[in-house]
Scaffold this motif. Structure first.
Motif, PDB file in Angstrom:
ATOM      1  N   PHE A 105      -9.458   4.202   0.625  1.00  0.00           N
ATOM      2  CA  PHE A 105      -8.152   5.369   0.799  1.00  0.00           C
ATOM      3  C   PHE A 105      -7.167   4.257   1.912  1.00  0.00           C
ATOM      4  N   TYR A 106      -7.662   3.410   2.179  1.00  0.00           N
ATOM      5  CA  TYR A 106      -7.207   2.700   3.645  1.00  0.00           C
ATOM      6  C   TYR A 106      -5.805   1.641   3.446  1.00  0.00           C
ATOM      7  N   PRO A 107      -5.998   0.995   2.001  1.00  0.00           N
ATOM      8  CA  PRO A 107      -4.539   0.549   1.453  1.00  0.00           C
ATOM      9  C   PRO A 107      -3.254   1.438   2.063  1.00  0.00           C
ATOM     10  N   VAL A 108      -3.873   2.929   1.220  1.00  0.00           N
ATOM     11  CA  VAL A 108      -2.367   3.817   0.948  1.00  0.00           C
ATOM     12  C   VAL A 108      -2.108   4.321   2.130  1.00  0.00           C
ATOM     13  N   VAL A 109      -2.857   3.789   3.143  1.00  0.00           N
ATOM     14  CA  VAL A 109      -2.083   3.772   5.597  1.00  0.00           C
ATOM     15  C   VAL A 109      -0.759   3.034   5.230  1.00  0.00           C
ATOM     16  N   ILE A 110      -1.826   1.465   4.566  1.00  0.00           N
ATOM     17  CA  ILE A 110      -0.676   0.918   4.504  1.00  0.00           C
ATOM     18  C   ILE A 110       0.702   0.789   4.092  1.00  0.00           C
ATOM     19  N   PHE A 117       2.999  -8.371   2.285  1.00  0.00           N
ATOM     20  CA  PHE A 117       3.276  -9.556   3.368  1.00  0.00           C
ATOM     21  C   PHE A 117       1.330  -9.309   3.219  1.00  0.00           C
ATOM     22  N   ILE A 118       0.337  -9.520   2.731  1.00  0.00           N
ATOM     23  CA  ILE A 118      -0.562  -9.591   2.704  1.00  0.00           C
ATOM     24  C   ILE A 118      -0.601 -10.285   1.733  1.00  0.00           C
TER      25      ILE A 118
END
Length: 288
Positions: A105-110, A117-118
């Protein structure tokens, strides 16, 4: 009568915002699409359907339209299916499940700009992470964002990475609401794991699938942040999408009539797709 009045009073703030920020802009955009409004005119000039004709003859618009079609084909089914698979994977009561859910789920909050940019660092030739790995394998540099044949695929991969965890949450909630008695009864009857999924789990996930597909379709036609950061529609408009075409027409070329016309086209496309999804697919879904 009093209850109806109170209900409308409670809805009034939302209705005001709906009218000001949704209905009025739509009506204004449709109205402006029939006018020439650019830097060459002091005031909008009525031109009828000329804007639509000129837009259909515009090679950049046709290129953006085709790109957006393939972008939708590449992102919608893959993001939704991957979200379903991730939800099935983390729905098990095993050690490390909470950590896996957080990681997926972490990519969703970025924020999208930060994610762009990542991935720009991943894709950068020579010192990007992907090219560093290719060097270890003895393969030369790949300019994924600078090649017309690979740039759209690179953007699609990034969007799938960003969206899959979002759909995973909805599927995870749906999986946890499936009555366990159904699975236990099917197990007693000798059904395999695959048969349980195909005959019980998958049909019960169809409402969630419909919702996810609608959201994924909307996202596919409102992509712009990563294009501004990573490619600006290049090279040679190979990654240009409809919303970025509208953005350029508005803020770069100051052609508001052209931008409004393209916006109307996108709006019609979204309405047609939503109608097909709801009135076509919804009849095959059982919510009970």
């Amino acid at each position: 009568m009093q209850e109806n009045t109170m209900a409308w009073l409670f809805l009034l703030p939302s209705l005001i915002f709906l009218i000001l920020f949704t209905l009025y802009p739509i009506i204004k955009t449709v109205y402006l699409s029939f006018f020439q409004s650019d830097l060459s005119t002091d005031r909008p000039i009525y031109v009828g359907l000329t804007n639509f004709k000129m837009m259909l003859e515009d090679e950049v618009f046709r290129k953006a339209f085709i790109n957006n079609f393939w972008f939708a084909v590449g992102t919608i089914p893959t993001s939704v299916m991957l979200g379903m698979l991730l939800a099935i994977l983390v729905n098990r009561k095993i050690k490390g499940t909470s950590l896996a859910r957080t990681a997926f789920f972490y990519p969703v909050v970025i924020p999208m700009v930060s994610a762009a940019f990542i991935w720009l660092f991943f894709y950068t030739p020579e010192y990007g992470m992907i090219n560093k790995l290719l060097h270890l394998l003895g393969i030369g540099d790949l300019n994924l964002l600078g090649n017309s044949s690979t740039v759209l695929i690179a953007i699609i991969v990034m969007v799938i990475w960003k969206e899959a965890g979002f759909f995973m949450i909805f599927y995870l909630a749906a999986l946890q609401n499936i009555p366990k008695e159904l699975l236990e009864a099917s197990h007693i009857d000798g059904a395999s794991k695959w048969m349980q999924f195909w005959k019980i789990v998958f049909p019960l996930l169809m409402p969630t699938t419909l919702f996810s597909v609608v959201i994924a379709t909307t996202n596919a036609f409102k992509t712009i942040d990563q294009l501004v950061v990573m490619t600006q529609g290049g090279p040679n408009n190979a990654s240009n999408l409809l919303l970025y075409y509208i953005y350029e027409s508005t803020f770069r070329f100051m052609d508001y009539g052209k931008a409004a016309t393209a916006t109307v086209v996108v709006l019609v496309i979204m309405i047609v797709i939503a109608a097909i999804q709801f009135f076509g697919t919804d009849r095959k879904i059982h919510y009970s």
